[in-house]
Design an enzyme around this catalytic site. Structure first.
Site, mmCIF file in Angstrom:
data_model
loop_
_atom_site.group_PDB
_atom_site.id
_atom_site.type_symbol
_atom_site.label_atom_id
_atom_site.label_comp_id
_atom_site.label_asym_id
_atom_site.label_seq_id
_atom_site.Cartn_x
_atom_site.Cartn_y
_atom_site.Cartn_z
ATOM 1 N N LEU A 139 0.823 -1.213 0.000
ATOM 2 C CA LEU A 139 0.000 0.000 0.000
ATOM 3 C C LEU A 139 0.852 1.256 0.000
ATOM 4 O O LEU A 139 0.529 2.245 -0.669
ATOM 5 C CB LEU A 139 -0.915 0.000 1.233
ATOM 6 C CG LEU A 139 -1.804 -1.236 1.448
ATOM 7 C CD1 LEU A 139 -2.640 -1.066 2.711
ATOM 8 C CD2 LEU A 139 -2.692 -1.474 0.245
ATOM 9 N N VAL B 130 10.052 2.372 13.004
ATOM 10 C CA VAL B 130 9.188 3.368 13.642
ATOM 11 C C VAL B 130 9.073 3.179 15.153
ATOM 12 O O VAL B 130 8.526 4.056 15.845
ATOM 13 C CB VAL B 130 7.778 3.388 13.009
ATOM 14 C CG1 VAL B 130 7.856 3.821 11.556
ATOM 15 C CG2 VAL B 130 7.076 2.043 13.160
ATOM 16 N N TYR C 243 -3.418 -7.152 16.994
ATOM 17 C CA TYR C 243 -3.553 -6.400 15.746
ATOM 18 C C TYR C 243 -4.774 -5.484 15.792
ATOM 19 O O TYR C 243 -4.699 -4.297 15.465
ATOM 20 C CB TYR C 243 -3.648 -7.373 14.577
ATOM 21 C CG TYR C 243 -3.676 -6.727 13.222
ATOM 22 C CD1 TYR C 243 -2.552 -6.085 12.713
ATOM 23 C CD2 TYR C 243 -4.820 -6.763 12.435
ATOM 24 C CE1 TYR C 243 -2.571 -5.488 11.456
ATOM 25 C CE2 TYR C 243 -4.852 -6.175 11.179
ATOM 26 C CZ TYR C 243 -3.727 -5.540 10.695
ATOM 27 O OH TYR C 243 -3.754 -4.952 9.445
ATOM 28 N N LYS D 92 -4.805 -1.376 15.685
ATOM 29 C CA LYS D 92 -5.483 -0.662 14.607
ATOM 30 C C LYS D 92 -6.704 0.098 15.118
ATOM 31 O O LYS D 92 -7.033 1.184 14.627
ATOM 32 C CB LYS D 92 -5.884 -1.638 13.502
ATOM 33 C CG LYS D 92 -4.699 -2.267 12.773
ATOM 34 C CD LYS D 92 -3.809 -1.219 12.113
ATOM 35 C CE LYS D 92 -2.759 -1.853 11.212
ATOM 36 N NZ LYS D 92 -1.920 -0.845 10.506
ATOM 37 N N THR E 204 -1.287 -7.527 -0.860
ATOM 38 C CA THR E 204 0.001 -7.175 -0.261
ATOM 39 C C THR E 204 0.959 -8.350 -0.437
ATOM 40 O O THR E 204 0.519 -9.482 -0.693
ATOM 41 C CB THR E 204 -0.174 -6.879 1.230
ATOM 42 O OG1 THR E 204 -0.688 -8.054 1.880
ATOM 43 C CG2 THR E 204 -1.149 -5.717 1.443
#
Length: 261
Positions: A18, A59, A167, A171, A202
Site C-alpha cells: 500500500l 518506527v 492487531y 489498529k 500485499t
C-alpha cells in the site's frame, strides 16, 4: 491541497504494498517523496524509481525516526504530507489449549506489546513529529491549510478475527486517535484521516496458496477479489487533496465484514 513539487511527502512502509502504491501516486503529481522502511533493497529501489530519498527507519525507534525526518527534510524540505503505512501483525489466541497435550498457554505479552509499538505508537510518533514540523510552514490553501496526514488502520479495528487481539487493538487505537489528533491540529491547518483497508494484494497475502487466495476472493461481497494497492492510493490521494476531508475513518473493503476465522 494541490500536490506538486512544493509539497514534499513522507510515506512510512513505502517500499512495498500500500505504501509503495501511494508513494508512486504522490510522486506522479511532481512531489518529492521520502520512503521510510526497514527493507533497504526495496526502499532504495523505490526511491530511485521516484527520484526520491530512502531512509532506513524502524518506527519503534525514536532515534531512527528523528534521523529519518532529518534526512528527508535535508533532501526535500519540510514535508507537507505524511502517509503512515508501516505496520505488522500476528495471529495468537489470548489463551489456548494444545489439542494434543492439553497444555494451556497465553498470548506472550511481549508479542502483544511489539504489535502495539509498531502499529499504534509508531504511527503516533511519526504523526507528532511530522505535525510539529508542518506547523513551522506557511499556509498554502485559502483556508490556511499547512499539510495533511493519512494513517492506515484495518477493518480488523472493527471486526477482528480469532487471534487478532493485538492487531485489532493496535489498529483500533489508530482509528480512536484520528479525531482527537485532527482536533489537536485544527487551528494549525493540518488535516488527519485514516483508511481501514480490507484484504488487499500485499506481499504477505500474495504469498498464500492459490486455493487460499480464491477463498479470500470469494469472501468479498463485491467486487469478489482482493483490493489493489492502487485503490488504496486513490483514497489516500482524495484525503490529501480534498481540503474538507478531515477527522474521518473510512473503510475500503468491498463491503466485507470479517467472520470470526
Amino acid at each position: 491541497m494541490e500536490i506538486s513539487s512544493n509539497t514534499p511527502a513522507i510515506v512510512t512502509g513505502g517500499a512495498s504494498g500500500l505504501g509503495a502504491a501511494t508513494a508512486r501516486a504522490i510522486a506522479a503529481k511532481g512531489a518529492k517523496v521520502a520512503i521510510f522502511d526497514m527493507n533497504e533493497e526495496k526502499g532504495n529501489a523505490m526511491a530511485e524509481e521516484l527520484g526520491g530519498t530512502f531512509c532506513k527507519v524502524n518506527v519503534t525507534s525514536e532515534e531512527d525516526v528523528d534521523a529519518g525526518f532529518a534526512k528527508a527534510r535535508e533532501a526535500h524540505g519540510q514535508e507537507r504530507i505524511l502517509v503512515n503505512c508501516a505496520g505488522i501483525g500476528n495471529a495468537i489466541k489470548t489463551a489456548s489449549r494444545d489439542k494434543q497435550t492439553g497444555e494451556i498457554k497465553h498470548f506472550p505479552i511481549s508479542a502483544f506489546q511489539f504489535v502495539v509499538e509498531v502499529n499504534l505508537i509508531g504511527t503516533f510518533r511519526c504523526i507528532a513529529k511530522s505535525a510539529a514540523g508542518m506547523m513551522s510552514l506557511d499556509p498554502i490553501t485559502e483556508d490556511g491549510g499547512r499539510g495533511a496526514i493519512v494513517n492506515t488502520a484495518s477493518v480488523a479495528a472493527e471486526d477482528g478475527q480469532i487471534g487478532q487481539a493485538a492487531y485489532s487493538a493496535s489498529k483500533g487505537g489508530v482509528v480512536g486517535m484520528t479525531l482527537p489528533i485532527a482536533r489537536d491540529l485544527m487551528n494549525e491547518g493540518i488535516r488527519v484521516n485514516t483508511i481501514l483497508p480490507g484484504i488487499f494484494q500485499t506481499p504477505l497475502l500474495m504469498g498464500l496458496p492459490e486455493k487460499a487466495i480464491d477463498a479470500l476472493n470469494a469472501s468479498v461481497p463485491f467486487p469478489k477479489r482482493l483490493g489493489n494497492p492502487e485503490e488504496y492510493a486513490k483514497l489516500a490521494m482524495c484525503m490529501l487533496e480534498n481540503d474538507y476531508f478531515n477527522g474521518e475513518d473510512v473503510r475500503l473493503d468491498g463491503a466485507i465484514r470479517m467472520a470470526p476465522r
